[in-house]
Design a protein around this motif. Structure first.
Motif, PDB file in Angstrom:
ATOM      1  N   ILE A  87       0.849  -1.189   0.000  1.00  0.00           N
ATOM      2  CA  ILE A  87       0.000   0.000   0.000  1.00  0.00           C
ATOM      3  C   ILE A  87       0.886   1.241   0.000  1.00  0.00           C
ATOM      4  O   ILE A  87       2.093   1.161   0.215  1.00  0.00           O
ATOM      5  CB  ILE A  87      -0.988   0.020   1.195  1.00  0.00           C
TER       6      ILE A  87
ATOM      7  N   HIS B 174      -5.774  -0.063  -2.923  1.00  0.00           N
ATOM      8  CA  HIS B 174      -5.996   1.257  -2.339  1.00  0.00           C
ATOM      9  C   HIS B 174      -7.033   1.227  -1.220  1.00  0.00           C
ATOM     10  O   HIS B 174      -7.000   2.048  -0.311  1.00  0.00           O
ATOM     11  CB  HIS B 174      -6.478   2.237  -3.427  1.00  0.00           C
TER      12      HIS B 174
ATOM     13  N   LEU C 189      -8.353   0.413   1.951  1.00  0.00           N
ATOM     14  CA  LEU C 189      -7.739  -0.075   3.188  1.00  0.00           C
ATOM     15  C   LEU C 189      -8.695  -0.938   4.007  1.00  0.00           C
ATOM     16  O   LEU C 189      -8.251  -1.749   4.828  1.00  0.00           O
ATOM     17  CB  LEU C 189      -7.208   1.098   4.009  1.00  0.00           C
TER      18      LEU C 189
END
Length: 257
Positions: free
Chosen positions: A38, A206, A208
């Motif tokens: 990430i 992307h 989370l």
């Protein structure tokens, strides 16, 4: 190297005309884990993926798969070893049915990969396995549906079925939930969880909330370098991670916790 690591990078560097996109990255991907990369936009995540799958050549450093140095190998050789990448954009044939897409992927084991005009008789032998794979991703009712008519989420499910048809040991997923609504995201999270049984997964993601539900370990990149690594609880509370994401993405770190 310990055999518990399926994939390892050592001091991986990629420079583009003086710009360092990947800066001394040391990854260790443990067997059986779902591991996430990430970081904010421009952090170098996709460049790392491109290095791992040989779409780019490293400027310096090494890539090892199960202890073997694969740095100089071409992308086709990497795939044959069991490293299969699923792209951000759905990579299926739009005018074939779901079943036909999976059968093409299964042809790898017939020794005639990419011979698209293989006889119908040969392809029919692959039907049972193809139906099993479609069932595993919840698409058994769509076997005869032309892919272009499938919803976005179902196209991604089909892409996962074709990826699994290659019997990968390591699956690289590039933003698997990008552009999806909540319902499709939930479906794909469950599919990834199922697909990860007996395999290792490395994903760029992307969302989370997805990372928090799925991943055993997370590596945070910023400006091409590793900022921190750990499980979701530790990474999400790291002040440097919050600062790197900033604004809405920082809020997403909190919201997904």
């Amino acid at each position: 190297m310990s055999s518990e690591f399926v994939l390892e990078t050592r001091n991986l560097v990629k420079e583009f005309k003086g710009f360092t996109a990947v800066d001394d990255v040391n990854l260790k991907i443990q067997k059986g884990h779902i591991h996430a990369l990430i970081g904010p936009n421009g952090a170098g995540k996709t460049t790392v993926f491109n290095l791992l799958t040989k779409f780019l050549i490293p400027t310096r450093g090494q890539i090892l798969f199960k202890g073997e140095d694969i740095t100089a190998m071409k992308s086709a050789a990497i795939a044959r070893k069991g490293i299969i990448r699923s792209f951000q954009i759905s990579a299926v044939f739009p005018h074939m049915t779901a079943l036909e897409n999976v059968r093409v992927a299964l042809q790898r084991f017939e020794g005639n990969s990419f011979h698209f005009w293989t006889s119908e008789k040969t392809l029919n032998r692959l039907n049972d396995r193809a139906y099993q794979l479609l069932e595993s991703v919840g698409l058994e009712a769509f076997a005869d549906t032309v892919t272009v008519e499938l919803s976005y989420g179902r196209k991604r499910a089909l892409e996962l079925a074709t990826t699994l048809a290659m019997e990968p040991e390591l699956v690289l997923l590039d933003e698997p939930t990008q552009g999806m609504g909540h319902e499709d995201v939930d479906r794909v999270v469950e599919l990834i969880r199922q697909a990860a049984v007996g395999r290792t997964v490395l994903m760029v993601e992307h969302n989370l909330s997805v990372v928090s539900k799925l991943c055993d370990r997370i590596t945070v990149l910023t400006r091409g370098a590793i900022l921190t690594e750990g499980d979701y609880a530790n990474v999400s509370q790291n002040p440097k991670v919050r600062e790197a994401y900033m604004g809405s993405e920082s809020a997403a770190v909190e919201g997904a916790h």
